[in-house]
Design an enzyme around this catalytic site. Structure first.
Site, short mmCIF file in Angstrom:
data_model
loop_
_atom_site.label_atom_id
_atom_site.label_comp_id
_atom_site.label_asym_id
_atom_site.label_seq_id
_atom_site.Cartn_x
_atom_site.Cartn_y
_atom_site.Cartn_z
CB CYS A 1 2.16 4.33 6.37
SG CYS A 1 2.89 5.62 6.03
CB SER B 1 7.63 14.51 4.57
OG SER B 1 8.44 13.60 5.32
CG HIS C 1 11.24 10.32 4.92
ND1 HIS C 1 11.00 9.14 4.69
CD2 HIS C 1 10.07 11.00 5.63
CE1 HIS C 1 9.64 8.86 4.94
NE2 HIS C 1 8.99 9.91 5.45
#
Ligand SMILES: Cc1ncc(COP(=O)(O)O)c(C=O)c1O
Length: 387
Positions: free
Chosen positions: A329, A206, A208
């Protein structure tokens, strides 16, 4: 950074496992792709060719970082989609291999969620020890006869680094057939990552988490490994991930990866700063999870006995220090962390746990200020409780 009236004087961001700020070079690459290389990479004219070249440059940077070939990199919308594409795609291609998948009890919600979504499959969640480590032999024994093994390289809450080389070798010794997927979202750029050498088949990344843009990621797919697309549409990316590529995001991801390669000292620097932070707060906190030598350099998870995490987080926010109680999350769910519980921690300690996470931009001054703020906040909260 983001100051409003009445904000505290300090400004220390220690939630880099949740996300990192994009670097200026990344922002420039994104802007360049938006404004100048704006074509559709599938178009045959020169605008299309320029956009396709931007995607190709990023693909090469990522492949180089993994010791892989550019044809093995598929761009996605992030780590969550990469985990879903790998798990769903491998499972769909191997249905006849037996509907059993093996994972650990401490995986990220995007991996556990993708596995739980496999209809009619048995999902084996292997236990971990107090440091968060899974035993390679246990993985191999559970994997024998299974279709799929899916494991995170670095745990996002406590930083445990799983021994992937040993796990890969142990799996293959008992049974060469199971596909082996790795979630490397928290390890890429922090610890050595050699999926091809370790017998891994697919590997999720990922952007970011490494100072790239949000909403873009990649799945490395070993050449020759078959997986079925999870989205349906055009022929982009060999049909494996249809949809017009997110060229600005991909260009920013590529820039972030090139910058990683230009700063090989970063992991050592982060580990030293993490230990400096631990030295400052150890009089008031208890360390959770792995010892420093078994942990990724950017994550420190601690609990402060008797203080609920949300109270401490609020006190730290007031003092200008941003961190979290665990996975971003799941931050809106009230349940205690499944990761810390799986490490065998008592529920009270789990509910008092916070995660402090660094990036390669974190400075010694910030660490010293955060350390002092944490010690001061704990003292102030304890005096309040005693009154
Ligand atoms: C270990 C791990 N896997 C997957 C993800 C999901 O990545 P993304 O935010 O790009 O969807 C994260 C992000 O928190 C993570 O830490």
């Amino acid at each position: 950074m983001l100051k409003r009236k009445g904000d505290p004087a300090l400004d220390v961001y220690l939630d880099n496992a949740a996300t990192t700020p994009a670097l200026p070079e990344v922002a420039s690459a994104v802007a360049d792709a938006l404004v100048r290389r704006f074509g559709n990479p599938s178009s045959l004219h020169r605008w299309g060719i320029a956009a396709d070249a931007a995607v190709g440059e990023a693909r090469r940077a990522i492949a180089d970082a993994l010791g892989a070939g550019p044809d093995e990199v598929v761009f996605t919308s992030g780590g969550t989609e990469s985990n879903n594409l790998a798990v769903g795609g491998l499972a769909a291609a191997r249905r006849r291999a037996g509907r059993r998948a093996v994972t650990t009890a401490i995986e990220h919600s995007s991996l556990l969620g993708a596995l739980d979504a496999l209809d009619g499959w048995e999902i084996v969640r292997l236990p971990v020890d107090g440091a968060g480590l899974v035993a390679p032999q246990a993985v191999a024994e559970a994997a024998a006869g299974a279709a799929l093994v899916a494991i995170g390289h670095v745990n996002n809450e406590v930083g445990t680094v799983q021994p992937l080389a040993a796990i890969g070798a142990a799996i293959r010794r008992l049974d060469p057939r199971p596909a082996f997927h790795v979630d490397a979202v928290q390890s890429f750029g922090k610890v050595p990552l050699r999926p091809r050498e370790w017998g891994v088949d697919t590997c999720a990344l990922s952007a970011h988490k490494i100072h790239g843009p949000k909403g873009v990621g990649a799945l490395w797919v070993r050449r020759g490994i078959r997986l079925l697309p999870q989205l349906h549409g055009g022929d982009q990316q060999g049909g494996l991930r249809p949809g017009t590529e997110n060229v600005p995001g991909i260009a920013g991801f590529g820039a972030a990866v090139r910058l990683l390669a230009a700063d090989p000292e970063a992991p050592g620097r982060m580990a030293a700063l993490r230990e400096r932070l631990w030295a400052a707060i150890s009089p008031v906190a208890v360390r959770n999870g792995p010892p420093p030598e078994a942990a990724a350099p950017h994550i420190l998870n601690v609990h402060v006995p008797g203080l609920p995490a949300e109270v401490l987080l609020h006190a730290l926010e007031e003092r200008g220090v941003a961190c979290s109680a665990g996975s971003a999350c799941l931050s809106r769910r009230p349940e205690p962390s499944h990761v810390l519980l799986a490490l065998g921690m008592p529920e009270a300690a789990v509910k008092s746990s916070i995660r402090l996470s660094l990036s390669r931009l974190t400075t010694a001054e910030e660490i010293d200020a955060a350390g002092a703020a944490i010690v001061e906040a704990v003292g102030a909260l304890r005096r309040l409780v005693r009154r």
